[in-house]
Scaffold this motif. Sequence first.
Motif, PDB file in Angstrom:
ATOM      1  N   MET A  28      -3.781  -2.524   0.570  1.00 22.47           N
ATOM      2  CA  MET A  28      -3.910  -3.965   0.773  1.00 22.47           C
ATOM      3  C   MET A  28      -3.328  -4.704  -0.436  1.00 22.47           C
ATOM      4  N   TYR A  29      -2.623  -5.796  -0.168  1.00 24.38           N
ATOM      5  CA  TYR A  29      -2.036  -6.615  -1.222  1.00 24.38           C
ATOM      6  C   TYR A  29      -2.467  -8.075  -1.072  1.00 24.38           C
ATOM      7  N   PHE A  30      -2.524  -8.758  -2.218  1.00 26.91           N
ATOM      8  CA  PHE A  30      -2.743 -10.203  -2.236  1.00 26.91           C
ATOM      9  C   PHE A  30      -1.382 -10.878  -2.334  1.00 26.91           C
ATOM     10  N   ARG A  31      -1.144 -11.855  -1.450  1.00 33.91           N
ATOM     11  CA  ARG A  31       0.117 -12.596  -1.459  1.00 33.91           C
ATOM     12  C   ARG A  31      -0.117 -13.960  -2.092  1.00 33.91           C
ATOM     13  N   HIS A  32       0.458 -14.154  -3.287  1.00 31.67           N
ATOM     14  CA  HIS A  32       0.289 -15.400  -4.030  1.00 31.67           C
ATOM     15  C   HIS A  32       1.112 -16.519  -3.392  1.00 31.67           C
ATOM     16  N   GLU A  33       0.716 -17.757  -3.684  1.00 30.31           N
ATOM     17  CA  GLU A  33       1.460 -18.904  -3.162  1.00 30.31           C
ATOM     18  C   GLU A  33       2.913 -18.901  -3.620  1.00 30.31           C
ATOM     19  N   ASN A  34       3.183 -18.293  -4.794  1.00 32.45           N
ATOM     20  CA  ASN A  34       4.555 -18.271  -5.300  1.00 32.45           C
ATOM     21  C   ASN A  34       5.394 -17.166  -4.669  1.00 32.45           C
ATOM     22  N   GLY A  35       4.809 -16.415  -3.719  1.00 36.22           N
ATOM     23  CA  GLY A  35       5.542 -15.386  -2.999  1.00 36.22           C
ATOM     24  C   GLY A  35       5.444 -13.995  -3.580  1.00 36.22           C
ATOM     25  N   LYS A 203      -4.816 -20.830   3.978  1.00 34.78           N
ATOM     26  CA  LYS A 203      -4.365 -19.683   4.774  1.00 34.78           C
ATOM     27  C   LYS A 203      -4.803 -18.376   4.156  1.00 34.78           C
ATOM     28  N   GLN A 204      -5.243 -17.453   4.973  1.00 35.06           N
ATOM     29  CA  GLN A 204      -5.677 -16.127   4.542  1.00 35.06           C
ATOM     30  C   GLN A 204      -4.543 -15.432   3.783  1.00 35.06           C
ATOM     31  N   PRO A 205      -4.763 -14.967   2.529  1.00 37.53           N
ATOM     32  CA  PRO A 205      -3.651 -14.489   1.703  1.00 37.53           C
ATOM     33  C   PRO A 205      -3.462 -12.975   1.617  1.00 37.53           C
ATOM     34  N   PHE A 206      -4.305 -12.191   2.281  1.00 37.12           N
ATOM     35  CA  PHE A 206      -4.188 -10.744   2.135  1.00 37.12           C
ATOM     36  C   PHE A 206      -3.264 -10.152   3.198  1.00 37.12           C
ATOM     37  N   VAL A 207      -2.610  -9.069   2.830  1.00 36.40           N
ATOM     38  CA  VAL A 207      -1.609  -8.477   3.712  1.00 36.40           C
ATOM     39  C   VAL A 207      -1.625  -6.966   3.526  1.00 36.40           C
ATOM     40  N   TRP A 208      -1.491  -6.230   4.613  1.00 34.47           N
ATOM     41  CA  TRP A 208      -1.338  -4.785   4.510  1.00 34.47           C
ATOM     42  C   TRP A 208       0.064  -4.466   3.997  1.00 34.47           C
ATOM     43  N   SER A 209       0.230  -3.283   3.446  1.00 35.57           N
ATOM     44  CA  SER A 209       1.500  -2.884   2.838  1.00 35.57           C
ATOM     45  C   SER A 209       2.649  -2.800   3.834  1.00 35.57           C
ATOM     46  N   PHE A 210       2.352  -2.823   5.131  1.00 33.71           N
ATOM     47  CA  PHE A 210       3.415  -2.809   6.144  1.00 33.71           C
ATOM     48  C   PHE A 210       3.683  -4.211   6.681  1.00 33.71           C
ATOM     49  N   MET A 211       3.312  -5.231   5.868  1.00 39.69           N
ATOM     50  CA  MET A 211       3.629  -6.633   6.143  1.00 39.69           C
ATOM     51  C   MET A 211       2.821  -7.223   7.301  1.00 39.69           C
ATOM     52  N   ASP A 212       1.580  -6.822   7.430  1.00 32.51           N
ATOM     53  CA  ASP A 212       0.689  -7.399   8.441  1.00 32.51           C
ATOM     54  C   ASP A 212      -0.284  -8.329   7.730  1.00 32.51           C
ATOM     55  N   GLU A 275       1.949  -1.514  -8.882  1.00 29.95           N
ATOM     56  CA  GLU A 275       0.693  -1.984  -9.449  1.00 29.95           C
ATOM     57  C   GLU A 275       0.727  -3.412  -9.991  1.00 29.95           C
ATOM     58  N   GLY A 276       1.819  -3.859 -10.593  1.00 30.23           N
ATOM     59  CA  GLY A 276       1.851  -5.191 -11.187  1.00 30.23           C
ATOM     60  C   GLY A 276       2.125  -6.269 -10.149  1.00 30.23           C
ATOM     61  N   TRP A 277       2.449  -7.476 -10.631  1.00 36.70           N
ATOM     62  CA  TRP A 277       2.876  -8.534  -9.718  1.00 36.70           C
ATOM     63  C   TRP A 277       4.290  -8.218  -9.242  1.00 36.70           C
ATOM     64  N   LEU A 278       4.476  -8.133  -7.936  1.00 33.34           N
ATOM     65  CA  LEU A 278       5.732  -7.679  -7.347  1.00 33.34           C
ATOM     66  C   LEU A 278       6.416  -8.811  -6.595  1.00 33.34           C
ATOM     67  N   ASN A 279       7.721  -8.806  -6.618  1.00 29.31           N
ATOM     68  CA  ASN A 279       8.486  -9.822  -5.869  1.00 29.31           C
ATOM     69  C   ASN A 279       8.492  -9.535  -4.374  1.00 29.31           C
ATOM     70  N   GLU A 280       8.265  -8.269  -4.017  1.00 30.50           N
ATOM     71  CA  GLU A 280       8.228  -7.876  -2.617  1.00 30.50           C
ATOM     72  C   GLU A 280       7.336  -6.653  -2.496  1.00 30.50           C
ATOM     73  N   LEU A 281       6.888  -6.369  -1.296  1.00 30.15           N
ATOM     74  CA  LEU A 281       6.038  -5.217  -1.075  1.00 30.15           C
ATOM     75  C   LEU A 281       6.824  -3.925  -1.317  1.00 30.15           C
ATOM     76  N   GLY A 283       8.775  -0.655  -0.966  1.00 34.00           N
ATOM     77  CA  GLY A 283       9.528  -0.127   0.161  1.00 34.00           C
ATOM     78  C   GLY A 283      10.421  -1.126   0.836  1.00 34.00           C
ATOM     79  N   TYR A 284      10.147  -2.438   0.620  1.00 30.57           N
ATOM     80  CA  TYR A 284      10.943  -3.451   1.315  1.00 30.57           C
ATOM     81  C   TYR A 284      12.203  -3.831   0.558  1.00 30.57           C
ATOM     82  N   GLY A 285      12.342  -3.342  -0.683  1.00 31.47           N
ATOM     83  CA  GLY A 285      13.548  -3.661  -1.423  1.00 31.47           C
ATOM     84  C   GLY A 285      14.506  -2.493  -1.494  1.00 31.47           C
ATOM     85  N   MET A 286      14.186  -1.413  -0.756  1.00 31.71           N
ATOM     86  CA  MET A 286      14.993  -0.209  -0.820  1.00 31.71           C
ATOM     87  C   MET A 286      15.994  -0.159   0.339  1.00 31.71           C
TER      88      MET A 286
END
Length: 286
Positions: A28-35, A203-212, A275-281, A283-286
């Motif tokens: 599970m990931y938290f999606r910040h307002e800054n993306g 808006k609910q900010p949590f997202v699964w690692s497969f972008m749900d 682990e840190g703050w990521l620009n994308e989930l 696997g999605y940048g590969m």
Amino acid sequence: MEGDIGEQASCTTCAYTEDFSNYWTAAMYFRHENGSYKKVPQYPNAQLGYEGKDAPDIKGGMTVYYTQKDFTSNGDQHITAFPPGFRMTVGNPSTNTLDAAKSNKGLRYTCLQTILTRGSETPNFPEKPCPAGIMAIHHFPACWDGKNVDSPNHQSHMFSTTNGGFREAGPCPSSHPIRVPQVAYETMWNTTAFADMWPKDGKQPFVWSFMDGNGYGTHADYLFGWKGDSLQRAMNDSCMFHACGSPGHQGILKTQTVDEMNRCAVGKTVVEDTEGWLNELPGYGM
């Protein structure tokens, strides 16, 4: 991974030393307002029974249950343990509607008011901040065809009659007549660090690692790996919970200490930062 995974590992992170099964859910990931995204940490389930200021620091936040009937009785029905090589999945990452999510009775979330909160389950991510985090719940089917240890979709060799909520599953159909243990996961996600970052639009900010970002596609994998007849011995016994065995308490199953559990780990094989703050989930940048 093929074959009997119980013969492929040298240690286990489980309390029971004969349990070498693999248990998996998405991260599970938290999606910040800054993306940007940050991985949500897990924390131990209070039901593990380790409490107090000197309680051991258990790594991970998943509790796995094998029930024969429900939480009050083992019942009198014979439960057949899974055979070597058995595996199954529950849920589907492509599930994308609320109605479809509601039809998966065993897949739910609990907005934790305290670590002991139970009930008030929803088929989607909680829509408000949860004081003690989010618990993701996965109930697997308990009816097996008695022939196949797997199937192409990892599900058709099983049939679900689950009623959710740790209630006894319904009778098995003739196509899948063998009653196996009712496997369930409770995974505790510590979302409290993000309470002050909740989006201004609500808006609910949590997202699964497969972008749900709805939670509809929650799913889990199970690969059986109990040693020898250990799980069958437990299913044949009348023990429940810690009476089956726990550190300092003798039972039908062998146990290990939390320190021993924590020392068992798999080295990191992914080179991508997760682990840190990521620009994308991941696997999605590969």
